[in-house]
Scaffold this active site. Structure first.
Site, PDB file in Angstrom:
ATOM      1  N   HIS A 154      -9.710  -2.826  -3.899  1.00  0.00           N
ATOM      2  CA  HIS A 154      -8.490  -3.257  -3.244  1.00  0.00           C
ATOM      3  C   HIS A 154      -7.282  -4.312  -3.923  1.00  0.00           C
ATOM      4  CE1 HIS A 154      -6.023  -3.283   0.247  1.00  0.00           C
ATOM      5  NE2 HIS A 154      -5.833  -4.402  -0.012  1.00  0.00           N
ATOM      6  N   HIS A 212       0.847  -1.183   0.002  1.00  0.00           N
ATOM      7  CA  HIS A 212       0.124   0.074   0.095  1.00  0.00           C
ATOM      8  C   HIS A 212       0.906   1.563   0.164  1.00  0.00           C
ATOM      9  CE1 HIS A 212      -3.067  -2.887   1.987  1.00  0.00           C
ATOM     10  NE2 HIS A 212      -2.762  -3.088   0.765  1.00  0.00           N
ATOM     11  N   HIS A 243      -0.896 -11.603  -5.195  1.00  0.00           N
ATOM     12  CA  HIS A 243       0.559 -11.136  -4.991  1.00  0.00           C
ATOM     13  C   HIS A 243       1.308 -11.856  -5.795  1.00  0.00           C
ATOM     14  CE1 HIS A 243      -0.253  -7.585  -2.509  1.00  0.00           C
ATOM     15  NE2 HIS A 243      -1.065  -8.483  -1.536  1.00  0.00           N
ATOM     16  N   ASP A 257      -3.377  -3.470  -4.610  1.00  0.00           N
ATOM     17  CA  ASP A 257      -2.257  -4.486  -4.397  1.00  0.00           C
ATOM     18  C   ASP A 257      -1.602  -4.706  -5.645  1.00  0.00           C
ATOM     19  OD1 ASP A 257      -2.956  -4.800  -1.835  1.00  0.00           O
ATOM     20  OD2 ASP A 257      -3.971  -6.597  -2.011  1.00  0.00           O
TER      21      ASP A 257
HETATM   22 ZN   LIG Z   1      -3.496  -4.989   0.119  1.00  0.00          ZN
END
Ligand SMILES: [Zn+2]
Length: 278
Positions: A227, A72, A254, A231
């Protein structure tokens, strides 16, 4: 690009470690992002020289240090074009604050100061793609920096959400930075056994029960996909450049984001670098 006109401090709990952590952002005129643990005798390390891995969030690693949950913060820095500073910290994690990037953006925007130096721009000129089962991520040429993300969860509140957005400072601040981390109540025990989510709480995570949100209200009806875009930007920021291209993801996380970063980094015929961008 920008640096800071003064030092900034952030402190609070790490969402995974559960430990109190303290972050100090220091102005510099080197034109790069350097990292160094607080009071460490090691020479500061370039962001782009760090190893990285996906473990709950984005983890930076060298032989001498680990810094968890940087995504973030890195997304905020790249979108506000703050590319010249030193990051120092106590504890091994960036504080989660309210689970979004909004608290970083608010402070960074007030404290940034323009530099003569420009930030490099990485422009995608040939498509790259990685698949993992049904999930995929892709980078393709485009006129601007665009992100397209789609998620599907077997949960009535999320179900299927998709969003395509041109990334600029304004769209990031308005549409992406305020979107918070989310998690499923039923996963918490497992995550904690894996050393994750020890600091997650109703204050920093949108918590989903079996059929409902435990701690409403949402900040956007589609806060979840927003969100995921936050990311994704945080992982793409590991390239250390502003970006031009269309970056798309389907049911990714991720791990896949970072595989795309490695693929881009290793395929130098698929992009060009403009040294003198913003
Ligand atoms: Zn996050």
């Amino acid at each position: 690009m920008y640096t800071l006109e003064r030092e900034l401090f952030f402190s609070g709990r790490g969402v995974h470690s559960g430990q109190e952590t303290r972050l100090r952002l220091k102005p510099s005129t080197t034109g790069s992002i350097l990292l160094q643990p607080h009071l460490s005798p090691i020479t500061p390390v370039l962001l782009t020289a760090c190893e990285f891995e996906a473990h709950g969030g984005t983890v930076l690693k060298t032989n001498n240090f680990v810094l968890r949950t940087v995504e973030h913060l890195l997304a905020s820095l790249i979108c506000l074009r703050i590319g010249s500073l030193e990051i120092l910290w106590e504890g091994e994690e960036v504080p989660i604050l309210d689970g979004s990037a909004a608290p970083f953006v608010e402070e960074l925007e007030k404290a940034r100061r323009p530099l003569e130096q420009k930030m490099p721009l990485l422009k995608i000129i040939k498509p790259l793609e990685i698949k993992d089962g049904q999930a995929w991520v892709r980078a393709e040429p485009a006129e601007t920096w665009e992100i397209s993300y789609e998620i599907e969860f077997n949960h009535p509140v999320i179900a299927r959400q998709a969003l395509t957005l041109e990334i600029s400072e304004e769209t990031f601040k308005q549409a992406i930075a305020p979107a918070r981390t989310f998690g499923f109540l039923q996963d918490v025990e497992n995550l904690r056994r894996m050393g994750l989510a020890h600091g997650s709480s109703w204050e920093n995570t949108v918590v989903l029960g079996e059929r409902e949100i435990i701690n409403p209200p949402l900040r956007f009806p589609d806060e979840f996909v927003r969100h995921k875009i936050l990311d994704f930007i945080g992982d793409l920021a590991l390239l250390g450049c502003y970006l031009q291209g269309r970056f798309s993801a389907f049911r990714a996380g991720h791990q896949l984001h970072q595989q795309l970063v490695r693929l881009i980094r290793d395929n130098k015929n698929c992009w060009i670098l403009k040294d003198n961008f913003v």
